[in-house]
Design an enzyme around this catalytic site. Structure first.
Site, mmCIF file in Angstrom:
data_model
loop_
_atom_site.group_PDB
_atom_site.id
_atom_site.type_symbol
_atom_site.label_atom_id
_atom_site.label_comp_id
_atom_site.label_asym_id
_atom_site.label_seq_id
_atom_site.Cartn_x
_atom_site.Cartn_y
_atom_site.Cartn_z
ATOM 1 N N CYS A 304 0.834 -1.204 0.000
ATOM 2 C CA CYS A 304 0.000 0.000 0.000
ATOM 3 C C CYS A 304 0.874 1.261 0.000
ATOM 4 C CB CYS A 304 -0.884 0.049 1.238
ATOM 5 S SG CYS A 304 -2.092 -1.272 1.336
ATOM 6 N N GLU A 306 0.714 3.927 1.930
ATOM 7 C CA GLU A 306 1.135 4.429 3.249
ATOM 8 C C GLU A 306 2.382 3.697 3.737
ATOM 9 O OE1 GLU A 306 -1.709 3.388 2.203
ATOM 10 O OE2 GLU A 306 -3.431 4.333 3.154
ATOM 11 N N CYS A 338 -5.794 1.222 5.171
ATOM 12 C CA CYS A 338 -6.343 -0.086 5.558
ATOM 13 C C CYS A 338 -5.856 -0.441 6.962
ATOM 14 C CB CYS A 338 -5.936 -1.155 4.544
ATOM 15 S SG CYS A 338 -4.209 -1.638 4.682
ATOM 16 N N CYS A 341 -2.112 -1.057 7.309
ATOM 17 C CA CYS A 341 -1.340 0.193 7.300
ATOM 18 C C CYS A 341 -1.508 0.951 8.612
ATOM 19 C CB CYS A 341 -1.767 1.077 6.125
ATOM 20 S SG CYS A 341 -1.110 0.479 4.562
HETATM 21 N N1 THU Z 1 -4.311 0.489 -1.000
HETATM 22 C C1 THU Z 1 -3.417 1.382 -0.496
HETATM 23 O O1 THU Z 1 -2.450 1.749 -1.163
HETATM 24 N N2 THU Z 1 -3.581 1.842 0.775
HETATM 25 C C2 THU Z 1 -4.585 1.428 1.603
HETATM 26 O O2 THU Z 1 -4.549 1.704 2.796
HETATM 27 C C3 THU Z 1 -5.704 0.663 1.037
HETATM 28 C C4 THU Z 1 -5.418 -0.032 -0.246
HETATM 29 C C5 THU Z 1 -4.096 -0.005 -2.365
HETATM 30 C C6 THU Z 1 -3.616 -1.420 -2.404
HETATM 31 C C7 THU Z 1 -4.118 -1.891 -3.756
HETATM 32 O O3 THU Z 1 -3.130 -1.612 -4.697
HETATM 33 C C8 THU Z 1 -5.309 -1.042 -4.029
HETATM 34 O O4 THU Z 1 -5.319 0.009 -3.086
HETATM 35 C C9 THU Z 1 -6.628 -1.826 -3.934
HETATM 36 O O5 THU Z 1 -6.699 -2.531 -2.757
#
Ligand code: THU
Length: 384
Positions: A304, A306, A338, A341
């Site tokens: 992700c 973050e 999420c 994170c």
């Molecule tokens: N994603 C993030 O980059 N940060 C989060 O906290 C939630 C999800 C990204 C991961 C993935 O590439 C996409 O969002 C869909 O889940």
């Protein structure tokens, strides 16, 4: 984090130097030289060879045999120390506290192995109370060379920056410093000013100045009290000294939003097409680091935005404290971090660290970490 305590023996854990000097003077008297303990004073802390040979030279003893002196010492020292408790104040308690706190311990003494082991018994501990015992028999170059402390660190598998050395001589302080450790000097042998000049990070009277502790964090507080450096601020599992931010807060937020937005452009999200950008503000330096999500053919290998920003910051600075996190997505309302994170953020952030969620279309929401994750998990030994 403090992972190991490395103790010099003589003058730190054990009050053995008076016994050594008594036996040494006894030996020189047996050779017909009228002397007492004071003859040895400048030659302490650098191993038994220096102890005898340099003193013999100072006394003008010409046909001095170190082997003969060592044999005398080997026989007489255990007899003289027998039945005495030579533990210095606080010695046993700090070893017990370290064991409770999950901190490893080592003895690093330039003395010969037999004497170190004799002294461990004479302070009321056993060899198994220490994870490593390194002695003059293990290294060729005595303190102030760094060899003995380096050997301890290698055997413990610990970095110098995660170890605290307890010393009482200038040679010992220099040795610990050269091995990359922080050094706490005791005033059992030298005074505070000399210890400071030799490079000691903190000075205490003796080990009884260290109250009992049950975690590395607690010990860190105690030591920083003595080093006069003051406490930092707790950011999750770490203590960081934040810098004073000179810029207005609104300006910092705008900059971080721009960094997050630029990172959003770079997101690698061919599977979800859900791009995320992030920016992390490091408390100690005021620097802002970008991150974006990076997906993978094996979906679970995705990182992700973050966590990408946080790991990027740590790769640049080492451990960080997070003063602000911005997350940018094309979602409405803007997507929060999420749960995974949030847990990673909590490792490096305060409960009141600001988390700004923004969308490409300009929607903006402000939260604190504790609003998004009220009860983060911090490992017991890392709690402050
Ligand atoms: N994603 C993030 O980059 N940060 C989060 O906290 C939630 C999800 C990204 C991961 C993935 O590439 C996409 O969002 C869909 O889940």
């Amino acid at each position: 984090m403090i992972r190991a305590l490395l103790f010099d023996m003589d003058g730190v854990l054990a009050d053995s130097e008076p016994i050594s000097m008594t036996v040494g003077a006894e030996y020189f008297r047996s050779l017909g030289f009228d002397t007492d303990s004071s003859a040895f004073e400048g030659n302490l802390g650098a191993g038994d060879r220096v102890f005898f040979c340099d003193t013999a030279e100072a006394l003008g003893i010409r046909d001095f045999s170190y082997d003969d002196a060592a044999a005398y010492f080997r026989k007489r020292y255990p007899e003289v120390v027998q039945g005495r408790d030579i533990a210095l104040p606080g010695a046993v308690d700090i070893v017990r506290s370290a064991q409770k706190a999950g901190i490893m311990t080592a003895v690093a003494s330039s003395a010969l192995s037999w004497k170190v082991r004799e002294n461990i018994r004479a302070i009321g501990l056993s060899e198994s109370d220490f994870d490593v015992i390194a002695t003059g028999d293990d290294v060729r170059r005595s303190k102030p060379w760094k060899d003995i402390y380096e050997l301890c660190l290698i055997r413990l598998g610990v970095d110098g920056s995660d170890a605290i050395v307890f010393e009482d001589t200038i040679a010992g302080i220099e040795s610990g410093r050269s091995a990359g450790c922080r050094v706490v000097s005791l005033m059992t042998t030298i005074d505070g000013e000399m210890a400071g000049m030799a490079g000691a990070d903190a000075v205490i009277s003796d080990l009884s100045a260290i109250p009992s502790f049950s975690s590395p964090g607690e010990l860190e507080h105690i030591i920083s009290d003595f080093s006069g450096k003051g406490h930092g601020t707790v950011y999750g599992a770490n203590e960081i000294i934040p810098m004073e931010m000179k810029m207005p807060h609104s300006f910092i937020i705008e900059r971080a939003k721009r960094v997050a937005r630029e990172a959003w452009e770079n997101a690698y999200a061919p599977y979800s097409a859900f791009k995320v950008g992030a920016a992390v503000l490091s408390a100690a330096t005021g620097r802002i680091y970008p991150g974006c999500n990076v997906e993978n053919s094996s979906y679970g290998a995705t990182i992700c935005a973050e966590r990408n920003a946080i790991t990027t910051a740590i790769a640049a600075e080492g451990t960080i404290g997070i003063d602000l996190l911005v997350v940018c997505s094309d979602d409405d309302p803007p997507a929060p971090p999420c749960a995974v994170c949030l847990q990673v953020i909590a490792e490096f952030a305060r409960p009141d660290t600001e988390i700004v969620l923004c969308s490409i279309k300009g929607v903006e929401r402000h939260f604190t970490l504790s609003e998004l994750l009220p009860n983060p998990f911090i490992f017991p030994t890392m709690r402050h």
